[in-house]
Write an enzyme that holds these catalytic residues in place. Structure first.
Site, PDB file in Angstrom:
ATOM      1  N   ALA A  20       0.813  -1.216   0.000  1.00 52.16           N
ATOM      2  CA  ALA A  20       0.000   0.000   0.000  1.00 52.16           C
ATOM      3  C   ALA A  20       0.844   1.264   0.000  1.00 52.16           C
ATOM      4  CB  ALA A  20      -0.938   0.021   1.220  1.00 52.16           C
ATOM      5  N   VAL A  23       6.406   3.335   4.842  1.00 51.54           N
ATOM      6  CA  VAL A  23       6.348   3.939   6.178  1.00 51.54           C
ATOM      7  C   VAL A  23       7.685   4.614   6.466  1.00 51.54           C
ATOM      8  CG1 VAL A  23       6.075   3.527   8.648  1.00 51.54           C
ATOM      9  CG2 VAL A  23       4.678   2.267   7.012  1.00 51.54           C
ATOM     10  N   LYS A  36       2.829   7.020   7.066  1.00 49.73           N
ATOM     11  CA  LYS A  36       2.538   6.024   6.028  1.00 49.73           C
ATOM     12  C   LYS A  36       2.188   6.771   4.750  1.00 49.73           C
ATOM     13  CE  LYS A  36       0.057   1.845   6.233  1.00 49.73           C
ATOM     14  NZ  LYS A  36       1.113   1.014   5.984  1.00 49.73           N
ATOM     15  N   ASP A 130      -8.749  -5.938   8.399  1.00 45.93           N
ATOM     16  CA  ASP A 130      -7.486  -6.603   8.043  1.00 45.93           C
ATOM     17  C   ASP A 130      -6.663  -6.890   9.298  1.00 45.93           C
ATOM     18  OD1 ASP A 130      -5.792  -7.812   6.229  1.00 45.93           O
ATOM     19  OD2 ASP A 130      -4.699  -5.977   5.771  1.00 45.93           O
TER      20      ASP A 130
END
Length: 411
Positions: A20, A23, A36, A130
């Protein structure tokens, strides 16, 4: 190289990368933070940016000691970032890779902390979607709890929902990690709070056993097991803990506990688990290998099975990465695929040290038995030819391997 994130934050160094985004260790007006930074293709998606802004109030309002708090959401040019608490510690997946499984008291303490986090989120109307070891952080600077467990904090709230736009998922995609997906998600139902309870129960099972109850093999097979198979008991844990686990792994969402109830029940069980050693079981087998030809005697293989975490769904990618972020889209299996797998009970764990059915070590043992019986037959024939009578019994075939797919083992 440092880079500015919006007008208030500076990202100094990369802490990890995931599917995704990335970080960073950053600095804000109030000190160190974790940033993030989502992928550029996500930042250029105007629909996603709109959802990102809509979620801002909910995510910023989620304030709980067991939640990695979100300080800010930044939309600036090509930058789309969540600014979060910086936790000095590691994630639960890293600890599992190091220790494989935890003592029951420590496993339950970590699960109780995560259940507290979920209770706060669900009360605020937020579903995580998740929950997995990669998204559970252990605060190494916090006080040590039952079983030597460090405080556990749940992170990445809202990320799965942000990425799960209608255009990305349509009606044939789902977001999540196969090992932890609740059956109702696989069947196409909208995710409710109960999916987080199922995922957390799966994580607790993994902490106790060293493997997930339905994992192993192709992602499609994992999804099928969630829907068609029931979980097998873990030897050596108190029945009260086992009953709690199977209730939260129920196929029907309404049968599962609420997060607050789960947290309370787990803490009630902690005195019962004090001093218990980690379980001594091995991961069950997935797909048995084909039998070797009779003319071949495989070499014994005493190499332990590789430790498995979440299955990578991105072709050609590593199974894990330093950020442990595996949000990906995948196809929902068709009804005929779901109906095509083994039904009944999932594969039972093996006793520690036993060869895996279908492994080279197992085939070697079976072949060695066949060779022994053959030699015995030759000796017997020679003895009879010389006028000496002897009695011998045995089977010239290898004993059949247990099949745990046809009938459930008794608890």
């Amino acid at each position: 190289m440092a880079r500015k994130i919006g007008s208030r934050y500076t990202a100094h160094q990369i802490l990890g990368r995931g599917s995704a985004g990335t970080v960073w260790l950053g600095e804000g007006p109030d000190g160190p933070v974790a940033i993030k930074l989502l992928r550029e293709d996500l930042a250029s998606d105007q629909e996603l940016v709109g959802r990102f802004v809509q979620e801002r109030t909910a995510l910023l309002s989620l304030d709980h000691a067991r939640v990695v708090g979100v300080h800010d959401l930044v939309v600036d040019g090509n930058d789309l970032a969540l600014v979060m608490d910086l936790v000095r510690g590691t994630d639960l997946r890293t600890r599992l890779e190091r220790e494989r499984r935890l003592a029951p008291e420590a496993a339950v303490a970590i699960a109780a902390d995560v259940a507290d986090a979920l209770a706060a989120a669900h009360a605020a109307g937020i579903v995580h979607r998740d929950v997995k070891p990669e998204n559970i952080l252990l605060d190494m600077q916090g006080p040590i709890g039952p079983g030597g467990a460090h405080p556990a904090l749940l992170t990445d709230f809202g990320v799965a929902k942000l990425i799960d736009t209608p255009r990305r998922t349509r009606a044939t995609k789902i977001i999540g990690t196969p090992d932890y997906l609740a059956p109702e998600i696989i069947e196409g139902l909208p995710p409710r709070a109960a999916v987080d309870i199922y995922a957390l129960a799966t994580v607790l099972y993994e902490l106790l056993a060293g493997f997930t109850p339905f994992g192993g093999g192709h992602p499609g097979a994992i999804l099928r097991r969630h829907v068609t198979e029931t979980v097998v008991p873990l030897p050596g844990i108190p029945d009260e803990l086992w009953q709690l686990l199977i209730q939260c792994l129920a196929k029907a969402p309404a049968s599962r506990l609420r997060a607050s109830e789960l947290a309370a029940r787990l803490r009630e069980l902690q005195p019962l688990l004090a001093g218990m050693a980690p379980l001594d079981v091995d991961e069950p087998d997935t797909e048995p290998l084909p039998e070797e030809p009779e003319t071949t005697v495989p070499e014994p293989d005493d190499t332990p099975a590789p430790r498995r975490g979440a299955v990578s769904l991105v072709p050609g990618s590593a199974s894990t990465d330093s950020n442990r972020d595996t949000h990906t889209s995948m196809r929902v299996p068709a009804p005929d695929e779901l109906a095509g797998g083994a039904r009944g009970t999932a594969r039972a764990p093996r006793a520690s040290g036993a060869p895996r059915p279908g492994s080279a070590r197992n085939r070697h043992s079976a072949r060695r038995r066949r060779i022994t019986f053959g030699v015995a037959g030759v000796v017997l024939a020679a003895a009879v030819g010389g006028g000496i009578w002897a009695v011998s019994s045995g089977d010239d075939q290898a004993p059949p391997q247990d099949s745990n797919n046809s009938a459930p083992p008794t608890p």
